[in-house]
Design a protein around this motif. Structure first.
Motif, short mmCIF file in Angstrom:
data_model
loop_
_atom_site.label_atom_id
_atom_site.label_comp_id
_atom_site.label_asym_id
_atom_site.label_seq_id
_atom_site.Cartn_x
_atom_site.Cartn_y
_atom_site.Cartn_z
N UNK A 163 0.81 -1.22 0.00
CA UNK A 163 0.00 0.00 0.00
C UNK A 163 0.84 1.27 0.00
N UNK A 164 2.12 1.15 0.36
CA UNK A 164 2.99 2.33 0.34
C UNK A 164 4.10 2.09 -0.68
N UNK A 165 5.25 1.60 -0.20
CA UNK A 165 6.37 1.36 -1.10
C UNK A 165 6.07 0.31 -2.16
N UNK A 166 5.24 -0.66 -1.79
CA UNK A 166 4.94 -1.74 -2.74
C UNK A 166 4.21 -1.24 -3.96
N UNK A 167 3.75 0.01 -3.92
CA UNK A 167 3.04 0.55 -5.07
C UNK A 167 3.95 0.74 -6.28
N UNK A 168 5.27 0.61 -6.10
CA UNK A 168 6.14 0.73 -7.28
C UNK A 168 5.82 -0.35 -8.30
N UNK A 169 5.14 -1.42 -7.89
CA UNK A 169 4.77 -2.45 -8.87
C UNK A 169 3.47 -2.11 -9.59
N UNK A 170 2.77 -1.08 -9.13
CA UNK A 170 1.47 -0.75 -9.74
C UNK A 170 1.67 -0.10 -11.10
#
Lengths: 258, 227
Positions: A169-176
């Protein structure tokens, strides 16, 4: 129940051996399948930099492999941008087998730098994009990705990023994909040819469409965003000699391995 | 843990029907009345971590069912041979082996899920439900009963995390099982209208809130009070 020490030791040994055999057996049986799955995942990521994720997600595994076979050729260069064909042990290097994260632990001069070339179907000479792997550190763990450059070796066609342990939901959004789309059309060099990379800004919601070297940031994930920025700058920097050689017209000399 | 052991010994009767009343209770009890998550509040960490989307949650639920059932079965089969002094280590070894098996199978057949879940699948080892059932039930009961007991507990865990994941994915990403729900609804109301997703639901905080609400509703209905 009170058992003797000998019983406990024997029991433990038998248990260990049985469980150990079970595990190593599974690993032996599933090993080849796992390698295949890993390979497919890797190729999907590479293709992700030049393909629409929606298009890619409907392809079956065999179709992905066939598409990859038809459209991607690869090579490995060193820090000076010269092509390397053989490893230290004399065996030919295959770009797909180069482990970027292992290479990351070496000094930049000693690393192998794979390059994937997206070309028109069946014609490796008709290059459409250069895809460069990038690797670095996020907030919690490693992050990596692929950057596809257009043939001017400056404009970004697309990027894919992956991560191991960034905050969901925060840093993992780089995969969005809506984050990765922000990089499309940005440029990595300024007019003098200096490496500017593309820098994710602090804060989110501003419009950077006028600036070729800036993209909108990730609210609440500044450290991951900084990690992405450093990763891009570092790795594209390592590829700079290669990119410059390509630009200065020696493109025709590039032998294409596959 | 001591209260559970006491409870178990009281229900022990010589009934031997395949699905006798007592055995049905082994499965149904953990669904509501002694649910591992909402009543015993065990296994919370994975309930928070994996529940942002339905699909990984389902895989996680299946993995946990497999691990609990199989470890209960194994420990129950070995219960008369396991030396009491090393029983915890024996349990750990069995559970760890099963978890590693699950992880390897996922890696081979569902690589995307493996990437998403691998850390959490590994953490099934530390899921208190697994060790709890082994200690409290499997060590003192016959294999078939232990399998039912494990299955019940795992189902109780599974439906709660699936419920949490349903609300988190719907409210946080506007979809269920990856199928967009918000988008078609927004389109019904014209171009400019769009339902906003709630970022809070994507972060672990959202799971706390949903879980808290579920526990609240359940305890209001059943009148359960912690003692």
């Amino acid at each position: 129940m009170q058992q003797s020490n000998a019983y406990i030791i024997t029991f433990s040994i038998i248990l260990t051996v049985v469980l150990g055999l079970l595990l190593s057996g599974t690993s032996q049986v599933l090993g080849p399948l796992q390698k295949k799955a890993e390979d497919l995942d890797n190729k999907k990521q590479i293709l992700g930099a030049v393909m629409d994720p929606k298009e890619l997600s409907v392809l079956k595994p065999e179709e992905v492999l066939a598409y990859y076979e038809n459209r991607i050729s690869s090579m490995v260069v060193d820090i000076q941008g010269n092509e390397v064909e053989k490893g230290a042990d004399g065996n030919p290097i295959v770009a797909e087998k180069v482990n970027v994260s292992k290479n990351y632990k070496l000094a930049p001069e000693k690393r192998q730098y794979p390059i994937f070339i997206y070309h028109a179907e069946g014609n490796p000479e008709d290059i459409e994009n250069y895809i460069l792997p990038v690797y670095g550190a996020g907030l919690w763990d490693e992050i990596w990705g692929y950057v596809a450059l257009q043939t001017n070796l400056n404009t970004i066609e697309g990027v894919t990023f992956s991560h191991k342990g960034e905050t969901p939901g925060l840093g993992a959004r780089i995969t969005a994909s809506n984050v990765q789309e922000r990089y499309q059309g940005k440029e990595i060099f300024d007019e003098e040819g200096n490496l500017q990379s593309v820098v994710m800004q602090k804060g989110e919601g501003k419009d950077y469409s006028g600036d070729k070297h800036k993209v909108d940031g990730l609210s609440g994930a500044t450290i991951t965003a900084n990690g992405v920025n450093n990763m891009l700058k570092n790795y594209i920097g390592h590829y700079k000699p290669f990119l410059e050689k390509q630009k200065s017209g020696s493109a025709s000399e590039v032998a294409v391995l596959n | 843990m001591s209260t559970e052991t006491a409870q178990v010994t009281t229900v022990k009767k010589p009934a031997e029907e395949l699905l006798s009343k007592r055995r049905k209770k082994l499965i149904t009890d953990p669904l509501i009345d002694s649910n591992p998550i909402t009543i015993q509040v065990l296994g919370i960490c994975s309930a928070l971590a994996v529940t942002t989307q339905m699909q990984p949650t389902l895989v996680m639920a299946i993995s946990v069912i497999f691990v609990i059932v199989m470890s209960n079965l194994t420990i129950s089969l070995l219960r008369n041979t396991i030396p009491g002094r090393v029983r915890i280590i024996v349990q750990l070894a069995v559970v760890a082996t099963l978890v590693t098996l699950v992880n390897e199978v996922l890696k081979a057949f569902a690589y995307d899920m493996y990437k998403e879940l691998s850390v959490f699948v590994g953490l099934i080892i530390t899921n208190c439900i697994v060790m709890g059932r082994l200690e409290a039930f499997a060590l003192g009961n016959k294999p078939y009963d232990s399998v039912l007991d494990g299955f019940g507990s795992a189902l109780g865990y599974s439906w709660i995390i699936l419920a949490v994941a349903f609300f988190r994915e719907l409210l946080g990403s506007g979809s269920v099982f990856g199928v967009a729900i918000y988008e078609p609804i927004s389109n019904l109301f014209g171009e400019d209208f769009s339902l906003a997703t709630n970022g809070l639901m994507v972060s672990p905080v959202g799971a706390f809130i949903i879980l808290g609400l579920i526990i609240w509703v359940q305890r209001t209905k059943t009148g359960y009070v912690e003692h």
